[in-house]
Design an enzyme around this catalytic site. Sequence first.
Site, PDB file in Angstrom:
ATOM      1  N   CYS A 111      -4.029  -1.244  -1.735  1.00  0.00           N
ATOM      2  CA  CYS A 111      -4.092   0.385  -2.595  1.00  0.00           C
ATOM      3  C   CYS A 111      -5.604   0.745  -3.623  1.00  0.00           C
ATOM      4  CB  CYS A 111      -2.722   1.183  -2.779  1.00  0.00           C
ATOM      5  SG  CYS A 111      -2.722   2.484  -2.943  1.00  0.00           S
ATOM      6  N   ASP A 171       0.447  -1.051  -0.002  1.00  0.00           N
ATOM      7  CA  ASP A 171      -0.061  -0.002  -0.197  1.00  0.00           C
ATOM      8  C   ASP A 171       0.942   1.052   0.574  1.00  0.00           C
ATOM      9  OD1 ASP A 171      -2.591   1.901   0.217  1.00  0.00           O
ATOM     10  OD2 ASP A 171      -1.597   1.783   2.779  1.00  0.00           O
ATOM     11  N   SER A 172       0.389   2.306  -0.827  1.00  0.00           N
ATOM     12  CA  SER A 172       0.885   3.575   0.252  1.00  0.00           C
ATOM     13  C   SER A 172       1.420   4.148   1.417  1.00  0.00           C
ATOM     14  CB  SER A 172      -0.002   4.599  -0.537  1.00  0.00           C
ATOM     15  OG  SER A 172      -1.473   4.557   0.303  1.00  0.00           O
ATOM     16  N   HIS A 231      -8.176   3.096   3.716  1.00  0.00           N
ATOM     17  CA  HIS A 231      -8.116   3.195   5.391  1.00  0.00           C
ATOM     18  C   HIS A 231      -9.801   3.262   6.278  1.00  0.00           C
ATOM     19  CE1 HIS A 231      -4.295   4.781   4.311  1.00  0.00           C
ATOM     20  NE2 HIS A 231      -3.684   5.471   4.962  1.00  0.00           N
ATOM     21  N   CYS A 272     -11.520   2.553  -0.666  1.00  0.00           N
ATOM     22  CA  CYS A 272      -9.760   3.254   0.296  1.00  0.00           C
ATOM     23  C   CYS A 272      -9.341   2.057   1.256  1.00  0.00           C
ATOM     24  CB  CYS A 272      -9.953   4.404   0.649  1.00  0.00           C
ATOM     25  SG  CYS A 272      -7.947   4.930   1.426  1.00  0.00           S
ATOM     26  N   GLU A 306      -5.041   8.128  10.589  1.00  0.00           N
ATOM     27  CA  GLU A 306      -3.416   7.946  10.599  1.00  0.00           C
ATOM     28  C   GLU A 306      -3.500   8.892  11.480  1.00  0.00           C
ATOM     29  OE1 GLU A 306      -0.956   8.632   7.883  1.00  0.00           O
ATOM     30  OE2 GLU A 306      -1.621   6.964   6.218  1.00  0.00           O
TER      31      GLU A 306
HETATM   32  N1  DGL Z   1      -4.167   3.580   1.437  1.00  0.00           N
HETATM   33  C1  DGL Z   1      -4.585   4.515   0.495  1.00  0.00           C
HETATM   34  C2  DGL Z   1      -6.263   3.298  -0.460  1.00  0.00           C
HETATM   35  O1  DGL Z   1      -6.534   2.626  -0.324  1.00  0.00           O
HETATM   36  C3  DGL Z   1      -5.248   5.594   0.941  1.00  0.00           C
HETATM   37  C4  DGL Z   1      -3.985   6.380   0.770  1.00  0.00           C
HETATM   38  C5  DGL Z   1      -3.535   7.067  -0.492  1.00  0.00           C
HETATM   39  O2  DGL Z   1      -4.206   8.303  -0.847  1.00  0.00           O
HETATM   40  O3  DGL Z   1      -1.753   7.107  -0.738  1.00  0.00           O
HETATM   41  O4  DGL Z   1      -5.978   4.672  -1.735  1.00  0.00           O
END
Ligand code: DGL
Length: 279
Positions: free
Chosen positions: A81, A18-19, A198, A196, A162
């Site tokens: 991600c 993931d990012s 998160h 997403c 976060e």
């Molecule tokens: N976890 C990332 C996603 O699912 C979100 C964070 C980002 O913008 O890199 O898109």
Amino acid sequence: MIDTLYGSISDGAIGVFDSGVGGLTCVKELIRLMPNEDIIYLGDTARVPYGTRSRATIARYARQDIAFMEKHNVKLLLVACGTVSSVMASEPIFEGTNITCYSGVIIPAADAACEATRNKKIGVIATPATIRSGCYEYEINRQRPDISVYSKACPLLVPLAENGYTAPGCQPAEFFVREYLSPLKEQGVDTLIMGCTHYPLFEDVMREFMGEGVTLISSSGVTAQQTYDALKAQKALKPASHKAKIELFCTDSVQLFKENVTRFVGGDIDCEISQCSLS
Ligand code: DGL
């Protein structure tokens, strides 16, 4: 779309990247479903977020993430991600690599939402890059042209997650969930994709706001479930006697990463955490 391709699965760890820390919600589900599997996770914490960057930059980062995974013994790679999974829609980013089994989060989430909806109205929330890509509309309507898709970018949910502002009763979480989800609620969606990785941290607040009649689909959760199904079908699960090894890599400080590991995995896990470099 980074498609779902389960070629013949060999031995090795489940790779996840993931990012940043969001993909750990997928790791949480993988551990719950498959406590004996080895997992190698990469969070590009030095360069998060990807969701606000250009397509060319996201492509470059994604290729470096995959190159890192290629150096490990990975039997299946999950792009946990939403941003990479969607923005790399038509890019053959696995071509020329040694990764032959992989999945993004879009197709598992779209499949689950098509299955869940009764009134044919699906809401999608994700990063601005994912929403701009139109990937959920594309994938849902490719399968089911009769379904209406209502999308909303939620840029402020990533920093809230976060920083631990996610629980019911937390005013910033409740304010922004109401702000972002109101238009989807007004459209009467009966299914909501948390596109997403998160967002599962806001599940309780979102459920409270949307009401019990709305099915929440976690893109992390359904991707983990599909992975379990694929490994089981191919008899590629580790035996119950195997003690799982979980290795987490981040590209910025281990100390900073650790706080979010507990937050996103939902407790302490037995794992090794190291810093790595991608270039
Ligand atoms: N976890 C990332 C996603 O699912 C979100 C964070 C980002 O913008 O890199 O898109």
